[in-house]
Design a protein around this motif. Structure first.
Motif, PDB file in Angstrom:
ATOM      1  N   ALA A 145      37.057  33.263  71.637  1.00 29.28           N
ATOM      2  CA  ALA A 145      36.765  33.765  72.978  1.00 29.28           C
ATOM      3  C   ALA A 145      36.174  35.168  72.930  1.00 29.28           C
ATOM      4  CB  ALA A 145      38.042  33.759  73.816  1.00 29.28           C
ATOM      5  N   LYS A 146      36.689  35.998  72.007  1.00 26.40           N
ATOM      6  CA  LYS A 146      36.174  37.354  71.867  1.00 26.40           C
ATOM      7  C   LYS A 146      34.758  37.344  71.313  1.00 26.40           C
ATOM      8  CE  LYS A 146      37.055  41.835  71.973  1.00 26.40           C
ATOM      9  NZ  LYS A 146      37.412  42.541  73.227  1.00 26.40           N
ATOM     10  N   LEU A 147      34.494  36.397  70.412  1.00 22.14           N
ATOM     11  CA  LEU A 147      33.171  36.322  69.784  1.00 22.14           C
ATOM     12  C   LEU A 147      32.092  35.944  70.781  1.00 22.14           C
ATOM     13  CD1 LEU A 147      31.883  36.588  66.954  1.00 22.14           C
ATOM     14  CD2 LEU A 147      32.120  34.126  66.707  1.00 22.14           C
ATOM     15  N   ALA A 148      32.479  35.310  71.885  1.00 24.27           N
ATOM     16  CA  ALA A 148      31.492  34.891  72.886  1.00 24.27           C
ATOM     17  C   ALA A 148      30.799  36.080  73.532  1.00 24.27           C
ATOM     18  CB  ALA A 148      32.164  34.034  73.956  1.00 24.27           C
ATOM     19  N   TYR A 149      31.433  37.256  73.505  1.00 25.34           N
ATOM     20  CA  TYR A 149      30.851  38.458  74.108  1.00 25.34           C
ATOM     21  C   TYR A 149      30.011  39.253  73.111  1.00 25.34           C
ATOM     22  CZ  TYR A 149      34.116  37.531  77.901  1.00 25.34           C
ATOM     23  OH  TYR A 149      34.791  36.953  78.927  1.00 25.34           O
ATOM     24  N   PHE A 150      29.942  38.811  71.864  1.00 23.98           N
ATOM     25  CA  PHE A 150      29.182  39.527  70.842  1.00 23.98           C
ATOM     26  C   PHE A 150      27.705  39.189  70.951  1.00 23.98           C
ATOM     27  CE2 PHE A 150      31.981  41.371  67.415  1.00 23.98           C
ATOM     28  CZ  PHE A 150      33.130  41.390  68.206  1.00 23.98           C
TER      29      PHE A 150
ATOM     30  N   PHE B 111      23.992  37.869  69.888  1.00 26.32           N
ATOM     31  CA  PHE B 111      23.674  36.594  69.251  1.00 26.32           C
ATOM     32  C   PHE B 111      23.683  36.694  67.732  1.00 26.32           C
ATOM     33  CE2 PHE B 111      20.354  33.878  67.410  1.00 26.32           C
ATOM     34  CZ  PHE B 111      20.899  32.638  67.706  1.00 26.32           C
ATOM     35  N   LEU B 112      23.161  37.783  67.203  1.00 23.85           N
ATOM     36  CA  LEU B 112      23.052  37.907  65.750  1.00 23.85           C
ATOM     37  C   LEU B 112      24.417  38.029  65.069  1.00 23.85           C
ATOM     38  CD1 LEU B 112      19.964  40.295  65.464  1.00 23.85           C
ATOM     39  CD2 LEU B 112      20.049  37.812  65.143  1.00 23.85           C
ATOM     40  N   LEU B 113      25.451  38.445  65.807  1.00 17.92           N
ATOM     41  CA  LEU B 113      26.774  38.629  65.219  1.00 17.92           C
ATOM     42  C   LEU B 113      27.663  37.399  65.404  1.00 17.92           C
ATOM     43  CD1 LEU B 113      27.553  42.318  66.212  1.00 17.92           C
ATOM     44  CD2 LEU B 113      26.663  41.441  64.037  1.00 17.92           C
ATOM     45  N   ARG B 114      27.184  36.371  66.078  1.00 16.92           N
ATOM     46  CA  ARG B 114      27.994  35.169  66.290  1.00 16.92           C
ATOM     47  C   ARG B 114      27.843  34.256  65.074  1.00 16.92           C
ATOM     48  NH1 ARG B 114      25.839  33.697  72.352  1.00 16.92           N
ATOM     49  NH2 ARG B 114      26.256  35.748  73.291  1.00 16.92           N
ATOM     50  N   CYS B 115      28.732  34.429  64.114  1.00 18.08           N
ATOM     51  CA  CYS B 115      28.675  33.648  62.885  1.00 18.08           C
ATOM     52  C   CYS B 115      30.100  33.330  62.435  1.00 18.08           C
ATOM     53  CB  CYS B 115      27.920  34.391  61.784  1.00 18.08           C
ATOM     54  SG  CYS B 115      28.634  35.993  61.377  1.00 18.08           S
ATOM     55  N   VAL B 116      30.210  32.471  61.446  1.00 15.98           N
ATOM     56  CA  VAL B 116      31.518  32.061  60.939  1.00 15.98           C
ATOM     57  C   VAL B 116      32.258  33.236  60.325  1.00 15.98           C
ATOM     58  CG1 VAL B 116      32.673  30.534  59.303  1.00 15.98           C
ATOM     59  CG2 VAL B 116      30.682  29.714  60.581  1.00 15.98           C
TER      60      VAL B 116
ATOM     61  N   HIS C 164      33.788  35.322  62.937  1.00 22.47           N
ATOM     62  CA  HIS C 164      34.917  34.607  63.517  1.00 22.47           C
ATOM     63  C   HIS C 164      36.164  34.757  62.653  1.00 22.47           C
ATOM     64  CE1 HIS C 164      36.621  30.625  65.310  1.00 22.47           C
ATOM     65  NE2 HIS C 164      37.221  31.696  65.793  1.00 22.47           N
ATOM     66  N   GLU C 165      35.997  34.617  61.353  1.00 21.48           N
ATOM     67  CA  GLU C 165      37.136  34.741  60.442  1.00 21.48           C
ATOM     68  C   GLU C 165      37.677  36.164  60.436  1.00 21.48           C
ATOM     69  OE1 GLU C 165      38.603  32.328  58.982  1.00 21.48           O
ATOM     70  OE2 GLU C 165      37.168  30.807  59.640  1.00 21.48           O
ATOM     71  N   LEU C 166      36.797  37.160  60.489  1.00 21.47           N
ATOM     72  CA  LEU C 166      37.258  38.550  60.517  1.00 21.47           C
ATOM     73  C   LEU C 166      38.054  38.849  61.782  1.00 21.47           C
ATOM     74  CD1 LEU C 166      34.099  40.402  59.123  1.00 21.47           C
ATOM     75  CD2 LEU C 166      36.245  39.942  57.939  1.00 21.47           C
ATOM     76  N   LEU C 167      37.575  38.342  62.923  1.00 23.82           N
ATOM     77  CA  LEU C 167      38.314  38.558  64.166  1.00 23.82           C
ATOM     78  C   LEU C 167      39.654  37.834  64.137  1.00 23.82           C
ATOM     79  CD1 LEU C 167      35.444  38.284  66.799  1.00 23.82           C
ATOM     80  CD2 LEU C 167      36.672  40.343  66.079  1.00 23.82           C
ATOM     81  N   THR C 168      39.690  36.631  63.567  1.00 26.18           N
ATOM     82  CA  THR C 168      40.951  35.902  63.461  1.00 26.18           C
ATOM     83  C   THR C 168      41.961  36.684  62.646  1.00 26.18           C
ATOM     84  OG1 THR C 168      39.774  33.798  63.614  1.00 26.18           O
ATOM     85  CG2 THR C 168      42.002  33.749  62.702  1.00 26.18           C
ATOM     86  N   ALA C 169      41.510  37.216  61.505  1.00 24.92           N
ATOM     87  CA  ALA C 169      42.412  38.016  60.676  1.00 24.92           C
ATOM     88  C   ALA C 169      42.892  39.250  61.416  1.00 24.92           C
ATOM     89  CB  ALA C 169      41.688  38.410  59.379  1.00 24.92           C
ATOM     90  N   LEU C 170      42.016  39.874  62.204  1.00 20.67           N
ATOM     91  CA  LEU C 170      42.408  41.056  62.969  1.00 20.67           C
ATOM     92  C   LEU C 170      43.502  40.730  63.980  1.00 20.67           C
ATOM     93  CD1 LEU C 170      41.916  44.021  63.666  1.00 20.67           C
ATOM     94  CD2 LEU C 170      40.137  43.275  65.263  1.00 20.67           C
ATOM     95  N   PHE C 171      43.376  39.619  64.712  1.00 19.41           N
ATOM     96  CA  PHE C 171      44.395  39.228  65.687  1.00 19.41           C
ATOM     97  C   PHE C 171      45.709  38.888  64.986  1.00 19.41           C
ATOM     98  CE2 PHE C 171      40.736  38.324  68.562  1.00 19.41           C
ATOM     99  CZ  PHE C 171      41.119  39.165  69.585  1.00 19.41           C
TER     100      PHE C 171
END
Length: 334
Positions: free
Chosen positions: A280-285, A287-292, A295-302
């Motif tokens: 959900a957070k990645l949806a606001y990033f 276009f060039l930053l929307r990648c796997v 996504h994994e980095l944000l998951t680890a951060l949460f």
């Protein structure tokens, strides 16, 4: 001056021994020229085809290289002391040394000698033999040099690149393959050119102080660092092993234990757990930053934030929360 037959140079080579019987300062060095062989001797002889035979003197010498002479002239001091040189050189024994035939000089280069060397043995003056005994390591204290005249008048340089020199001090054991007496310098040169030859006193190398423990190799340092790191991390390894045993991931409650340890690992649906929040957070990033990877980095951060706040169960889905109750019901039915 020492005379030899030309066939001697061809078949056996030339040998001029040091005059050591009752002479404190030999007037010439020991010189040994290897045999040239038939082909090299013939090629050398062809270079003197235009030399006048009128200058050939001596019994049986009618044309160049029928006879050769070793000519030496010893100087009381360096005749090039006032010449312009690239750098100052301290020379001890200076002589004009060379081969001559029919009044012209004979130069023996690598093409005439092949892979063999002309050997010189030069006596070192006694006053210098005791002063040059330490601080050189494997470097020779003296070396043979010959004068190379430059284009400018009264200029030139002493060259040693064509010779390999070895000095044997008093008390030193002889080195294999090198015939040199104590207190003398042996030189093996790739050529024998009519020139001024000398013995150079090589400057003592600069002394470099070695710091304490400066001789430890990089391999030892890496080994010690690995040992220290192992013992420093050993308590963490033990704690991890105990925690893994307590979780009992291989028991019937492995799903419950895994959910307690990794609440994002049993996600169901696109918007559940830490992975769903990262999506959900990645949806606001942009276009060039929307990648796997993002996504994994944000998951680890949460996940890290939840673990640090003690909110490990916050990301568990309803299905995971109902797992203990389901397991209790299932056990009662059995």
């Amino acid at each position: 001056t020492k005379h030899y037959k030309g066939t001697t140079l061809r078949d056996a080579g030339l040998l001029l021994e040091l005059p050591l019987d009752g002479i404190r300062r030999p007037p010439y060095p020991r010189i040994q020229v290897p045999p040239l062989g038939e082909s090299n001797y013939a090629a050398l002889k062809a270079n003197f085809s235009e030399v006048s035979e009128a200058n050939c003197l001596g019994q049986g010498v009618t044309k160049p290289l029928d006879g050769v002479a070793v000519v030496t002239v010893q100087w009381a001091k360096n005749p090039f002391a006032d010449a312009i040189t690239p750098e100052p050189v301290s020379v001890l024994v200076v002589r004009d040394v060379g081969l001559r035939t029919c009044g012209v000089p004979v130069a023996l280069g690598p093409e005439a000698l092949g892979d063999r060397s002309v050997e010189f043995v030069i006596e070192v003056p006694e006053v210098y033999q005791q002063d040059f005994t330490s601080g050189y390591g494997a470097q020779s204290q003296f070396q043979c040099v010959h004068w190379e005249k430059a284009l400018l008048e009264n200029s030139g340089s002493w060259l040693s690149e064509d010779c390999h020199s070895t000095y044997r001090a008093w008390g030193d054991a002889p080195k294999p393959g090198i015939n040199v007496s104590e207190g003398a310098t042996h030189c093996a040169c790739s050529g024998f050119w009519p020139s001024t030859w000398a013995l150079e006193a090589v400057p003592r190398p600069d002394f470099v102080q070695v710091e304490l423990f400066g001789n430890l190799s990089g391999h030892n340092l890496v080994t010690y660092a690995a040992v220290v790191l192992f013992f420093a991390s050993l308590p963490l390894l033990i704690a991890a092993a105990v925690g893994d045993y307590n979780l009992a991931l291989d028991s019937v409650d492995e799903e419950e234990n895994a959910a307690r340890l990794l609440p994002w690992g049993l996600d169901h649906g696109a918007y559940s757990g830490a992975r769903a929040m990262a999506g959900a957070k990645l949806a606001y990033f942009p276009f060039l930053l929307r990648c796997v990877l993002m996504h994994e980095l944000l998951t680890a951060l949460f996940v890290l934030r939840a673990l640090c706040r003690g909110e490990g169960r916050a990301y568990r889905t309803p299905e995971v929360l109902e797992m203990p109750a389901r397991r209790v019901v299932a056990s009662r039915e059995r």
